[in-house]
Design a protein around this motif. Structure first.
Motif, short mmCIF file in Angstrom:
data_model
loop_
_atom_site.label_atom_id
_atom_site.label_comp_id
_atom_site.label_asym_id
_atom_site.label_seq_id
_atom_site.Cartn_x
_atom_site.Cartn_y
_atom_site.Cartn_z
N ILE A 93 -5.31 6.40 5.62
CA ILE A 93 -5.95 4.63 5.43
C ILE A 93 -7.15 5.06 4.94
O ILE A 93 -6.90 4.44 3.94
CB ILE A 93 -5.98 4.60 6.77
N MET A 94 -8.28 6.43 5.32
CA MET A 94 -8.88 6.30 4.53
C MET A 94 -8.72 6.87 3.50
O MET A 94 -9.87 6.31 2.43
CB MET A 94 -10.06 6.94 6.04
N ASP A 95 -8.63 7.58 2.76
CA ASP A 95 -8.31 8.09 1.19
C ASP A 95 -7.74 6.89 0.48
O ASP A 95 -8.23 6.57 -0.88
CB ASP A 95 -6.84 9.19 1.32
N LEU A 105 0.79 -0.99 -0.23
CA LEU A 105 0.01 0.04 -0.23
C LEU A 105 1.10 1.17 -0.12
O LEU A 105 1.98 1.16 0.41
CB LEU A 105 -0.87 0.39 1.35
N TYR A 106 0.40 2.25 -0.35
CA TYR A 106 1.28 3.83 -0.72
C TYR A 106 1.44 3.84 0.74
O TYR A 106 0.08 4.05 1.57
CB TYR A 106 0.44 4.57 -0.99
N MET A 152 -0.96 -4.36 12.09
CA MET A 152 -2.23 -3.13 11.28
C MET A 152 -2.35 -2.74 10.06
O MET A 152 -3.27 -3.06 9.58
CB MET A 152 -1.89 -1.95 12.19
N GLY A 153 -0.97 -2.62 9.22
CA GLY A 153 -1.08 -2.99 7.70
C GLY A 153 -2.20 -3.41 6.60
O GLY A 153 -2.41 -3.49 5.81
N SER A 190 -1.05 7.95 8.33
CA SER A 190 -0.66 6.75 6.94
C SER A 190 -0.09 5.70 7.30
O SER A 190 0.09 5.28 8.55
CB SER A 190 0.25 7.73 6.40
N ILE A 191 -0.14 4.59 6.53
CA ILE A 191 0.31 3.58 6.29
C ILE A 191 1.57 3.54 7.33
O ILE A 191 1.78 2.55 8.13
CB ILE A 191 0.02 3.04 4.96
N GLU A 192 2.62 4.47 6.91
CA GLU A 192 4.13 4.08 7.06
C GLU A 192 3.95 4.35 8.73
O GLU A 192 4.99 3.93 9.41
CB GLU A 192 4.97 5.30 7.06
N GLU A 193 2.46 4.62 9.54
CA GLU A 193 2.90 4.34 10.64
C GLU A 193 2.38 3.34 11.63
O GLU A 193 1.99 3.39 13.10
CB GLU A 193 1.83 5.97 11.31
#
Length: 311
Positions: free
Chosen positions: A92-94, A86-87, A138-139, A130-133
């Motif tokens: 996340i919502m985006d 994922l980007y 969780m990702g 954001s995904i990186e967090e």
């Protein structure tokens, strides 16, 4: 049949001079979990990629009920690939709304479903993160939500439990079961045989690109899952091997596992056990799907079937 969502018929595929699929056929039905199993290199990923239209088979047909032959209704399919991605710097919502838009799903409804699933998966309040967090687990939950955000008729899950802790595995299991109960047709590929055995309604097992086992879970267990006897006690392996009906014995310290003939009557066999066997604990049950898988991967089951002239 009206409840058949996907029909795979006679798939064959080669890469260069190596044939990786040999006449693979199966169906996936509404409200059922179908497991696609096999050791690494068996042809599972090639089969899934062919269904998704990522690869094209050399021969055979893939048909989605209600669609033209060969047409892939991607808006009706949810796909969780084995290779997650994922980007990283997108909220996340985006991401979830982007996947819903790709499937032509109403965005207002998608946002409601996204918030509901984030809460269910322990990610409430993280819709703007954001995904990186996120942690890896969780990702994976976010990617799973992305695969089901648009209410797919067919959900393809490629190793959904990989890398998940036991608690997260339970969450995924419960949701997959609920999706099936509500009518989603699910094609599940996983290496965790204990989880597959708990969940799957039917299965197809591939080995070297060929279908070697197929049927409902009950049919497979009855056909391939012979009995095994676990004895806790100090016993000589050769004595145990000499007992009629015993095909092989595995020992670890004081525990002996006796694998029995397929057609053996367990009640009569127990009565015939010699009195000289030392038994502190005794358990008789069928071998697990994991053990069937190991037998197939090591060609034991195939050899036994060949002896019965079954191919």
């Amino acid at each position: 049949m009206s409840d058949t969502v996907l029909t795979v018929q006679g798939l064959q595929k080669s890469f260069k001079n190596q044939q990786v699929l040999h006449d693979v056929s199966f169906t996936v039905k509404k409200g059922e979990i179908t497991a696609l199993l096999g050791p690494n290199g068996a042809g599972k990923s090639t089969t899934i990629r062919s269904i998704m239209g990522i690869l094209y088979p050399d021969q055979g047909a893939i048909h989605f009920t209600g669609e033209k032959e060969g047409q892939i209704p991607k808006h009706k399919i949810g796909y969780l690939p084995e290779e997650r991605g994922l980007y990283k710097n997108v909220k996340i919502m985006d991401i979830l709304l982007y996947f819903a838009e790709l499937k032509d799903y109403p965005l207002k409804k998608a946002k409601e479903r996204a918030l509901s699933y984030l809460k269910k998966f322990g990610l409430e309040g993280k819709d703007k993160v954001s995904i990186e967090e996120l942690s890896k687990g969780m990702g994976q939950k976010v990617q799973f939500i992305a695969s089901i955000i648009h209410e797919p008729e067919l959900l393809i899950l490629d190793e959904p439990f990989s890398g998940l802790d036991p608690v997260s595995q339970e969450v995924f299991k419960e949701e997959i079961r609920l999706l099936a109960k509500n009518g989603t047709a699910i094609l599940l590929s996983a290496h965790q045989m204990n989880l597959v055995e708990e969940m799957a309604d039917r299965l197809i097992m591939l080995h070297k690109g060929k279908e070697v086992i197929s049927g409902t879970m009950d049919e497979v267990k009855k056909r391939y899952a012979s009995f095994k006897c676990t004895i806790n006690g100090q016993n000589d392996k050769q004595q145990l091997l000499s007992i009629p009906g015993v095909t092989r014995v595995e020992q670890r310290e004081h525990i002996s596992v006796l694998f029995l003939n397929q057609d053996l009557n367990p009640t009569e066999w127990i009565r015939s056990l010699p009195s000289t066997i030392h038994i502190e604990e005794f358990r008789l049950d069928r071998i697990s799907l994991h053990e069937i898988f190991i037998d197939v991967a090591s060609d034991r089951t195939l050899s036994a079937e060949e002896e019965k002239s079954y191919a």
